[in-house]
Design a protein around this motif. Structure first.
Motif, PDB file in Angstrom:
ATOM      1  N   PHE A 182     -23.295 -27.723   3.375  1.00 47.43           N
ATOM      2  CA  PHE A 182     -22.088 -28.277   2.759  1.00 47.43           C
ATOM      3  C   PHE A 182     -21.276 -27.237   1.990  1.00 47.43           C
ATOM      4  O   PHE A 182     -20.147 -27.503   1.595  1.00 47.43           O
ATOM      5  CB  PHE A 182     -22.449 -29.432   1.835  1.00 47.43           C
ATOM      6  CG  PHE A 182     -23.064 -30.617   2.542  1.00 47.43           C
ATOM      7  CD1 PHE A 182     -22.613 -31.004   3.791  1.00 47.43           C
ATOM      8  CD2 PHE A 182     -24.096 -31.343   1.958  1.00 47.43           C
ATOM      9  CE1 PHE A 182     -23.180 -32.089   4.458  1.00 47.43           C
ATOM     10  CE2 PHE A 182     -24.665 -32.426   2.607  1.00 47.43           C
ATOM     11  CZ  PHE A 182     -24.214 -32.806   3.862  1.00 47.43           C
ATOM     12  N   GLY A 183     -21.859 -26.049   1.768  1.00 42.94           N
ATOM     13  CA  GLY A 183     -21.107 -24.970   1.141  1.00 42.94           C
ATOM     14  C   GLY A 183     -21.413 -24.726  -0.318  1.00 42.94           C
ATOM     15  O   GLY A 183     -20.692 -23.986  -0.994  1.00 42.94           O
ATOM     16  N   GLY A 184     -22.505 -25.315  -0.828  1.00 39.60           N
ATOM     17  CA  GLY A 184     -22.889 -25.116  -2.220  1.00 39.60           C
ATOM     18  C   GLY A 184     -23.959 -24.060  -2.376  1.00 39.60           C
ATOM     19  O   GLY A 184     -24.228 -23.282  -1.453  1.00 39.60           O
ATOM     20  N   SER A 185     -24.582 -24.024  -3.553  1.00 42.30           N
ATOM     21  CA  SER A 185     -25.647 -23.052  -3.842  1.00 42.30           C
ATOM     22  C   SER A 185     -26.982 -23.617  -3.379  1.00 42.30           C
ATOM     23  O   SER A 185     -27.448 -24.625  -3.937  1.00 42.30           O
ATOM     24  CB  SER A 185     -25.699 -22.760  -5.340  1.00 42.30           C
ATOM     25  OG  SER A 185     -24.476 -22.237  -5.786  1.00 42.30           O
ATOM     26  N   PRO A 186     -27.636 -23.001  -2.392  1.00 43.44           N
ATOM     27  CA  PRO A 186     -28.892 -23.544  -1.859  1.00 43.44           C
ATOM     28  C   PRO A 186     -29.972 -23.740  -2.925  1.00 43.44           C
ATOM     29  O   PRO A 186     -30.754 -24.684  -2.829  1.00 43.44           O
ATOM     30  CB  PRO A 186     -29.313 -22.481  -0.832  1.00 43.44           C
ATOM     31  CG  PRO A 186     -28.041 -21.840  -0.410  1.00 43.44           C
ATOM     32  CD  PRO A 186     -27.178 -21.814  -1.637  1.00 43.44           C
ATOM     33  N   ILE A 187     -29.998 -22.864  -3.942  1.00 44.96           N
ATOM     34  CA  ILE A 187     -31.040 -23.001  -4.963  1.00 44.96           C
ATOM     35  C   ILE A 187     -30.890 -24.309  -5.728  1.00 44.96           C
ATOM     36  O   ILE A 187     -31.874 -24.943  -6.109  1.00 44.96           O
ATOM     37  CB  ILE A 187     -31.021 -21.781  -5.929  1.00 44.96           C
ATOM     38  CG1 ILE A 187     -32.252 -21.793  -6.840  1.00 44.96           C
ATOM     39  CG2 ILE A 187     -29.753 -21.748  -6.747  1.00 44.96           C
ATOM     40  CD1 ILE A 187     -33.547 -21.607  -6.115  1.00 44.96           C
ATOM     41  N   LEU A 188     -29.638 -24.738  -5.963  1.00 41.44           N
ATOM     42  CA  LEU A 188     -29.420 -26.029  -6.609  1.00 41.44           C
ATOM     43  C   LEU A 188     -29.852 -27.171  -5.692  1.00 41.44           C
ATOM     44  O   LEU A 188     -30.315 -28.220  -6.155  1.00 41.44           O
ATOM     45  CB  LEU A 188     -27.953 -26.190  -7.003  1.00 41.44           C
ATOM     46  CG  LEU A 188     -27.419 -25.244  -8.085  1.00 41.44           C
ATOM     47  CD1 LEU A 188     -25.960 -25.563  -8.399  1.00 41.44           C
ATOM     48  CD2 LEU A 188     -28.263 -25.336  -9.353  1.00 41.44           C
ATOM     49  N   GLY A 189     -29.700 -26.974  -4.387  1.00 42.77           N
ATOM     50  CA  GLY A 189     -30.169 -27.972  -3.426  1.00 42.77           C
ATOM     51  C   GLY A 189     -31.673 -28.137  -3.486  1.00 42.77           C
ATOM     52  O   GLY A 189     -32.189 -29.257  -3.413  1.00 42.77           O
ATOM     53  N   ILE A 190     -32.397 -27.020  -3.603  1.00 45.46           N
ATOM     54  CA  ILE A 190     -33.852 -27.090  -3.747  1.00 45.46           C
ATOM     55  C   ILE A 190     -34.209 -27.877  -5.003  1.00 45.46           C
ATOM     56  O   ILE A 190     -35.085 -28.757  -4.988  1.00 45.46           O
ATOM     57  CB  ILE A 190     -34.463 -25.680  -3.806  1.00 45.46           C
ATOM     58  CG1 ILE A 190     -34.253 -24.945  -2.489  1.00 45.46           C
ATOM     59  CG2 ILE A 190     -35.956 -25.757  -4.132  1.00 45.46           C
ATOM     60  CD1 ILE A 190     -34.695 -23.498  -2.512  1.00 45.46           C
TER      61      ILE A 190
END
Length: 469
Positions: A182-190
């Motif tokens: 989606f274009g965000g920060s993957p670490i925040l997704g984790i």
């Protein structure tokens, strides 16, 4: 091989450089974004020495060239076309402009779940090893291997912990991949994914029992009662949370100065997303996910043979359209909610059937190039990758594809009627048996025999009669 000549012939067959928007390559294929795929001369393309097959998927026209050759042909190809080398993302972007909303939705799901597939498949294979050690009646009557040799029990326990990790923390994997897409920060997704399976929350697998006992823990947020539950094994809650998190993050990054983004963007995005997920998004998507799971289970419990006949036969068609990626999410949801999946075994048999049909063309053909393509794509399909067999051989002659999907429909009917289940998603081909619940190994092997023998014999006899290979 004259790579420049091969590139010239491919460029001419696809309609020339005027028809080419962008080009990249992967390990075995040229991946092209074309203005009009309708003007591709498929017959001329198939006659080129370097080409082992071609197909269109997700708005990309892909030409199978082969490992070790594709990069050399690609360099000559882009030079002749007068375009620069493109990244996969640039080609995807150019291709996506031609997709309708449904195709874009399917592509989004594929882009989210395919990156985490190695972890899921690995977990499935490890669960298969655990089955060998812990299931009774495999090596000894009414006893498991660890019953006879207790010294193996701790090894089995360690294996199951390693294998289960991908499923226990599945929202963390999906959160990483979804936010990245989606274009965000993957670490925040984790982080948001792991928030949904925090050990202080009621485990989702214990929710039903807690409801019946009236012991579901709750939060009191200024008079509003919110259930304090986790979302282990769930797909929809983390997908929705990841989308919301990305939108909030991107909104904040445009409005907060770079110097203080670290202090505000992450905390605000996670807090807002977390609160909204536990209060609104989670309960709604959790219910929807369970309705989907319960509905599928009910249908297959009531009409198992019919469901197996339809899904087993149609899976090969779904691969052509790309819609098979949507069922990857369904399989993961089933495994997360019930611990097993009845859909995936049919997928594995469908892949084997396509490989068997390609092997039949290898045996029946007198053309050396076609024989090589038949055997290589057959092996690939038996190991879970069917596109070379589908687009390079079976759809090219049509009847191998029809015989293959008919055979997989019969096999799907049989294994569904027998209630065959898989512990998880595994390697979608012959090695798939290691992901099957051990009680159903014999039935699955009968299904394998059906999709090996029927497509092989049927396609071979028809090819010899038609004499077109």
């Amino acid at each position: 091989m004259n790579h420049k000549k091969q590139a010239e012939e491919i460029l001419e067959a696809i309609g020339g450089k005027e028809n080419l928007s962008a080009a990249t390559h992967c390990v075995t294929r040229l991946r092209l974004a074309l203005h009009d795929e309708g003007i591709v001369d498929q017959e001329k393309l198939n006659q080129i020495e370097a080409v082992k097959g071609s197909f269109s998927t997700n708005g990309q026209f892909q030409v199978v060239v082969g490992q070790g050759t594709v990069d050399k042909v690609y360099k000559e190809f882009v030079a002749l076309a007068g375009i620069g080398e493109s990244t996969k993302e640039e080609v995807k972007q150019a291709s996506s402009e031609k997709m309708n909303p449904l195709q874009r939705a399917i592509k989004t799901l594929a882009d989210i779940f395919i990156p985490i597939l190695p972890a899921i498949v690995t977990a499935g294979l490890l669960l298969g090893i655990n089955n060998l050690l812990t299931a009774p009646d495999i090596f000894f009557d009414d006893q498991a291997l660890i019953d006879v040799y207790p010294q193996w029990s701790d090894i089995a326990n360690m294996i199951i912990i390693i294998a289960n990790t991908a499923f226990v923390f599945l929202p963390g994997l999906i959160g990483w991949s979804a936010v990245k897409k989606f274009g965000g920060s993957p670490i925040l997704g984790i982080v948001i994914g792991l928030v949904l399976v925090h050990p202080d929350l009621l485990n989702a697998w214990s929710y039903g029992e807690a409801v019946s006992e009236g012991s579901v823990p709750t939060w009191n947020l200024f008079g509003m009662t919110v259930e304090k539950i986790g979302y282990q094994g769930q797909v929809l809650p983390v997908l929705a949370a990841a989308y919301l998190l990305t939108k909030i993050e991107l909104f904040l990054r445009k409005r907060i100065p770079d110097s203080i983004q670290l202090l505000f963007v992450g905390p605000i995005a996670l807090l807002v997303t977390g609160f909204l997920t536990f209060i609104i998004i989670g309960p709604i998507t959790f219910a929807v996910g369970n309705w989907i799971t319960d509905g599928l289970v009910a249908v297959f419990d009531t009409f198992s043979w019919l469901g197996g006949l339809i899904y087993g036969g149609l899976y090969g068609v779904l691969v052509i359209t790309g819609m098979h990626h949507t069922f990857l999410a369904v399989d993961i949801q089933l495994v997360g909610s019930t611990g097993t999946t009845f859909l995936w075994p049919m997928l594995a048999l469908s892949n084997i059937a396509q490989g068997s049909a390609a092997f039949a063309i290898w045996l029946a053909s007198k053309d050396e190039k076609l024989k090589g393509l038949g055997v290589s794509s057959g092996v690939s399909a038996w190991l879970g990758i069917t596109e070379p067999a589908l687009f390079g051989v079976n759809l090219r002659f049509k009847y191998p594809f029809i015989i293959a999907i008919s055979s997989s429909a019969i096999a799907g009917l049989y294994i569904s009627a027998q209630g065959v289940l898989a512990n998880s998603i595994g390697v979608g081909g012959v090695p798939g048996i290691f992901s099957i619940v051990s009680d159903y190994w014999l039935d699955f092997m009968i299904g394998m025999a059906i999709v090996i023998v029927l497509p092989l014999v049927g396609t071979y006899l028809y090819a010899k009669r038609k004499k077109d290979v």
